[in-house]
Scaffold this motif. Structure first.
Motif, PDB file in Angstrom:
ATOM      1  N   ARG A  74     -21.575   3.947  -7.694  1.00  0.00           N
ATOM      2  CA  ARG A  74     -20.885   3.224  -7.253  1.00  0.00           C
ATOM      3  C   ARG A  74     -19.484   3.195  -8.125  1.00  0.00           C
ATOM      4  NH1 ARG A  74     -19.602  -2.506  -7.162  1.00  0.00           N
ATOM      5  NH2 ARG A  74     -18.838  -3.092  -5.034  1.00  0.00           N
ATOM      6  N   LEU A  75     -18.694   4.151  -8.122  1.00  0.00           N
ATOM      7  CA  LEU A  75     -17.710   4.416  -8.916  1.00  0.00           C
ATOM      8  C   LEU A  75     -16.612   3.452  -8.590  1.00  0.00           C
ATOM      9  CD1 LEU A  75     -18.108   8.105 -10.355  1.00  0.00           C
ATOM     10  CD2 LEU A  75     -18.732   5.972 -11.426  1.00  0.00           C
ATOM     11  N   ILE A  76     -16.341   3.555  -7.453  1.00  0.00           N
ATOM     12  CA  ILE A  76     -15.172   2.668  -6.691  1.00  0.00           C
ATOM     13  C   ILE A  76     -15.391   1.294  -6.426  1.00  0.00           C
ATOM     14  CG2 ILE A  76     -13.526   2.617  -4.839  1.00  0.00           C
ATOM     15  CD1 ILE A  76     -13.962   5.629  -4.204  1.00  0.00           C
ATOM     16  N   THR A  77     -15.009   0.536  -7.422  1.00  0.00           N
ATOM     17  CA  THR A  77     -15.286  -0.952  -7.258  1.00  0.00           C
ATOM     18  C   THR A  77     -14.133  -1.904  -6.687  1.00  0.00           C
ATOM     19  OG1 THR A  77     -14.154  -1.183  -9.551  1.00  0.00           O
ATOM     20  CG2 THR A  77     -16.737  -0.759  -9.375  1.00  0.00           C
ATOM     21  N   HIS A  78     -14.296  -3.107  -6.561  1.00  0.00           N
ATOM     22  CA  HIS A  78     -13.424  -3.683  -5.772  1.00  0.00           C
ATOM     23  C   HIS A  78     -13.104  -3.179  -4.368  1.00  0.00           C
ATOM     24  CE1 HIS A  78     -12.755  -5.518  -9.793  1.00  0.00           C
ATOM     25  NE2 HIS A  78     -12.701  -4.516 -10.363  1.00  0.00           N
ATOM     26  N   MET A  79     -13.979  -2.685  -3.764  1.00  0.00           N
ATOM     27  CA  MET A  79     -13.884  -2.169  -2.587  1.00  0.00           C
ATOM     28  C   MET A  79     -14.485  -3.246  -1.525  1.00  0.00           C
ATOM     29  SD  MET A  79     -15.139   1.172  -0.756  1.00  0.00           S
ATOM     30  CE  MET A  79     -17.091   0.960  -1.132  1.00  0.00           C
ATOM     31  N   HIS A  80     -13.645  -3.508  -0.237  1.00  0.00           N
ATOM     32  CA  HIS A  80     -14.134  -4.647   0.269  1.00  0.00           C
ATOM     33  C   HIS A  80     -14.538  -3.926   1.925  1.00  0.00           C
ATOM     34  CE1 HIS A  80     -12.036  -7.636  -1.880  1.00  0.00           C
ATOM     35  NE2 HIS A  80     -11.207  -6.789  -1.937  1.00  0.00           N
ATOM     36  N   THR A  81     -15.470  -4.282   2.513  1.00  0.00           N
ATOM     37  CA  THR A  81     -16.080  -3.627   3.584  1.00  0.00           C
ATOM     38  C   THR A  81     -16.216  -4.765   4.768  1.00  0.00           C
ATOM     39  OG1 THR A  81     -17.227  -2.332   2.321  1.00  0.00           O
ATOM     40  CG2 THR A  81     -18.026  -2.448   4.615  1.00  0.00           C
ATOM     41  N   THR A  82     -15.754  -4.354   5.898  1.00  0.00           N
ATOM     42  CA  THR A  82     -15.863  -5.300   7.328  1.00  0.00           C
ATOM     43  C   THR A  82     -16.315  -4.494   8.292  1.00  0.00           C
ATOM     44  OG1 THR A  82     -13.592  -4.606   7.718  1.00  0.00           O
ATOM     45  CG2 THR A  82     -13.806  -6.529   6.442  1.00  0.00           C
ATOM     46  N   THR A  83     -17.068  -5.385   9.396  1.00  0.00           N
ATOM     47  CA  THR A  83     -17.524  -4.374  10.450  1.00  0.00           C
ATOM     48  C   THR A  83     -16.927  -5.177  11.669  1.00  0.00           C
ATOM     49  OG1 THR A  83     -19.521  -6.099  10.175  1.00  0.00           O
ATOM     50  CG2 THR A  83     -19.661  -3.667   9.244  1.00  0.00           C
ATOM     51  N   ASP A  84     -16.050  -5.902  11.352  1.00  0.00           N
ATOM     52  CA  ASP A  84     -15.597  -6.664  12.776  1.00  0.00           C
ATOM     53  C   ASP A  84     -15.224  -5.775  13.883  1.00  0.00           C
ATOM     54  OD1 ASP A  84     -15.558  -8.680  10.988  1.00  0.00           O
ATOM     55  OD2 ASP A  84     -13.470  -8.937  10.517  1.00  0.00           O
ATOM     56  N   ALA A  85     -14.685  -4.427  13.526  1.00  0.00           N
ATOM     57  CA  ALA A  85     -14.506  -3.459  14.633  1.00  0.00           C
ATOM     58  C   ALA A  85     -15.742  -3.079  15.298  1.00  0.00           C
ATOM     59  CB  ALA A  85     -13.589  -2.326  14.280  1.00  0.00           C
TER      60      ALA A  85
ATOM     61  N   HIS B 247     -13.936   0.293   5.066  1.00  0.00           N
ATOM     62  CA  HIS B 247     -13.892   0.393   3.612  1.00  0.00           C
ATOM     63  C   HIS B 247     -12.381  -0.014   3.146  1.00  0.00           C
ATOM     64  CE1 HIS B 247     -17.939   0.927   3.551  1.00  0.00           C
ATOM     65  NE2 HIS B 247     -17.590   2.224   4.139  1.00  0.00           N
ATOM     66  N   THR B 248     -11.778  -0.798   2.310  1.00  0.00           N
ATOM     67  CA  THR B 248     -10.650  -1.099   2.064  1.00  0.00           C
ATOM     68  C   THR B 248     -10.556  -1.480   0.316  1.00  0.00           C
ATOM     69  OG1 THR B 248     -10.257  -3.316   2.669  1.00  0.00           O
ATOM     70  CG2 THR B 248      -9.711  -1.741   4.262  1.00  0.00           C
ATOM     71  N   ILE B 249      -9.451  -1.129  -0.129  1.00  0.00           N
ATOM     72  CA  ILE B 249      -9.296  -1.595  -1.650  1.00  0.00           C
ATOM     73  C   ILE B 249      -7.983  -2.316  -1.682  1.00  0.00           C
ATOM     74  CG2 ILE B 249      -8.624  -0.447  -3.975  1.00  0.00           C
ATOM     75  CD1 ILE B 249     -10.377   2.015  -3.363  1.00  0.00           C
ATOM     76  N   ASP B 250      -8.245  -3.366  -2.653  1.00  0.00           N
ATOM     77  CA  ASP B 250      -7.048  -4.151  -2.824  1.00  0.00           C
ATOM     78  C   ASP B 250      -5.570  -3.370  -3.151  1.00  0.00           C
ATOM     79  OD1 ASP B 250      -5.155  -5.928  -3.678  1.00  0.00           O
ATOM     80  OD2 ASP B 250      -6.416  -7.037  -4.935  1.00  0.00           O
ATOM     81  N   ALA B 251      -4.724  -3.540  -2.358  1.00  0.00           N
ATOM     82  CA  ALA B 251      -3.571  -2.796  -2.618  1.00  0.00           C
ATOM     83  C   ALA B 251      -2.745  -2.890  -3.966  1.00  0.00           C
ATOM     84  CB  ALA B 251      -2.178  -3.028  -1.594  1.00  0.00           C
ATOM     85  N   SER B 252      -3.175  -3.955  -4.511  1.00  0.00           N
ATOM     86  CA  SER B 252      -2.558  -3.871  -6.049  1.00  0.00           C
ATOM     87  C   SER B 252      -3.124  -3.161  -7.167  1.00  0.00           C
ATOM     88  CB  SER B 252      -2.791  -5.432  -6.712  1.00  0.00           C
ATOM     89  OG  SER B 252      -4.321  -5.731  -6.545  1.00  0.00           O
ATOM     90  N   ARG B 253      -4.401  -2.478  -6.712  1.00  0.00           N
ATOM     91  CA  ARG B 253      -5.200  -1.576  -7.417  1.00  0.00           C
ATOM     92  C   ARG B 253      -4.714  -0.170  -7.448  1.00  0.00           C
ATOM     93  NH1 ARG B 253      -8.982  -3.794 -10.678  1.00  0.00           N
ATOM     94  NH2 ARG B 253      -9.456  -6.061 -10.112  1.00  0.00           N
TER      95      ARG B 253
END
Length: 447
Positions: A217-228, A233-239
């Motif tokens: 899990r080398l990619i941290t600060h990742m957000h996962t949603t299943t609404d669709a 999977h998305t990453i905070d744009a500030s990073r």
């Protein structure tokens, strides 16, 4: 070739005038600027350094002479100890040669001013605050109120230097300052582990704790949603760091950031375990057997620096405020450091002794070490000189005599211009070519 390296480091402005340098640079010990670019001149320079070393430390001078006579007889640890002992003398000599001793002293003072920050991080933030205040408790704290209370205790605004100064003083008598240290511990935990704290102290060398590494899990600060109805999977744009053309995605760290890394390093050359330089090796009962390098969880061979640069040694010198000495240590194995650093390679980080937590960011420390020297008066000339004359290079401290051989190097990338550099210093005549169109340098740059 030296101009290529300097341009890569951003060391030369477009209006640089070689003739101006040659007429305005006044060297000590009776040298002219042109002497720095001839073998005879460098031989005389080396003799002047050895004479100065003999006057300052006869025993060390004798060790240098013996090492040059038979460098391969020195065990690695003894060689490292010798070079580290020589580095401050080399720095003093260069300061005298270029007339920049005051500027070098000021740069060293900046190193020493920051040094207590890293001691406070190790002794107080990591070993006390983060053990006393758990992450859940820190998340519930009011950082602004804690900062206000500490500022009142300090009698001045809270900065990382003021925090360090007062906490280190309180630690001298912990019983008498138990309440103050408890308050400081809560603030340190809040500043280190919470998003609000990290925003208050971005890129902090003080409020920092190495994160554990999960190779799966080398990619941290990742957000996962299943609404669709499927995973997104998305990453905070500030990073994110966006590349614009051929520009670097980051400008590199500052001195505080570099020293944060060199103090984090445990200088494992002293134990012969500097895997960043020599690779992380499998244990073997047969000392004569060829080394077998370990592989990471992702199957990457952990062979360390391709150049076997003396990384741990330059880190130690950097922490001691010996900036030119640290660059000279790098230049023993990597004279074209202007083309490496945080720009090109991180094999050293992959093989760092820290395999289960954040590794030392060696490339950033390396690049900052070069920049610190380049920012001195005559900084480029100092760096350029170290690529031709370097007393820390026991095997080739100055260029060898002309051999009469001519060599064509095809390809002027990092490998090509590095090869050309070594061939030149070995006494050969070198011509470099490249398949891409290379625009000629303006005569004001090339002479």
């Amino acid at each position: 070739m030296h101009r290529i390296a300097a341009a890569a480091a951003g060391a030369i402005e477009t209006d640089f005038d070689v003739q101006r340098v040659m007429t305005s640079l006044s060297l000590a010990f009776g040298f002219e600027f042109s002497d720095l670019y001839t073998r005879d001149g460098l031989l005389r320079l080396d003799a002047a350094f050895r004479k100065a070393l003999e006057a300052a430390d006869p025993a060390l001078a004798a060790r240098l002479e013996a090492a040059r006579a038979n460098p391969d007889a020195l065990p690695p640890k003894a060689e490292s100890e010798l070079l580290i002992a020589l580095a401050p003398h080399l720095e003093d000599f260069i300061g005298e040669l270029f007339g920049i001793r005051a500027e070098i002293a000021a740069l060293a003072a900046r190193h020493h001013e920051l040094a207590p920050v890293y001691e406070c991080r190790r002794r107080f933030v990591q070993r006390k605050a983060l053990r006393q205040v758990k992450a859940e408790e820190a998340a519930a704290l009011d950082g602004a109120a804690l900062e206000q209370a500490l500022s009142a205790k300090f009698g001045e605004p809270l900065t990382e230097l003021s925090f360090t100064r007062h906490v280190m003083e309180w630690l001298k008598n912990e019983a008498a300052h138990a309440d103050e240290l408890a308050l400081a511990a809560r603030y340190a935990a809040w500043a280190t582990v919470t998003e609000a704290g990290r925003a208050r102290h971005p890129n902090s060398p003080l409020f920092k704790n190495p994160a554990s590494l999960d190779p799966m899990r080398l990619i941290t600060h990742m957000h996962t949603t299943t609404d669709a109805g499927y995973a997104v999977h998305t990453i905070d744009a500030s990073r994110l760091r966006r590349r614009e053309g051929f520009a670097l995605t980051d400008p590199g760290t500052d001195l505080a950031g570099a020293l944060s890394e060199t103090h984090y390093c445990i200088w494992c050359h002293e134990q012969g375990k500097d895997s960043c330089s020599k690779g992380l090796r499998e244990k073997s009962k047969d000392p004569a057997a060829p080394p077998v390098f370990k592989k990471s969880a992702l199957g990457v061979t952990l062979a360390g620096c391709p150049l076997e640069e003396k990384i741990s040694e330059f880190h130690k010198l950097k922490t001691e405020g010996c900036a030119i000495g640290a660059l000279a240590m790098i230049a023993v194995d990597n004279p074209m450091v202007a083309g490496t650093g945080h720009r090109i390679c991180n094999d050293c980080m992959k093989a760092c002794i820290y395999q289960k937590q954040d590794p030392v960011n060696i490339p950033q420390a390396e690049t900052r070490t070069l920049k610190d020297v380049l920012e001195l008066p005559w900084g480029f000339e100092v760096y350029s000189l170290l690529t031709r004359w370097n007393p820390l290079n026991l095997r080739r401290p100055y260029p060898r005599p002309a051999t009469g051989k001519r060599v064509l190097v095809a390809g002027m990338g990092p490998a090509g211009f590095t090869l050309a550099h070594h061939l030149l210093n070995d006494g050969h005549t070198v011509v470099g070519i490249d398949g891409l169109k290379i625009e000629p340098l303006d005569p004001a740059l090339s002479g």
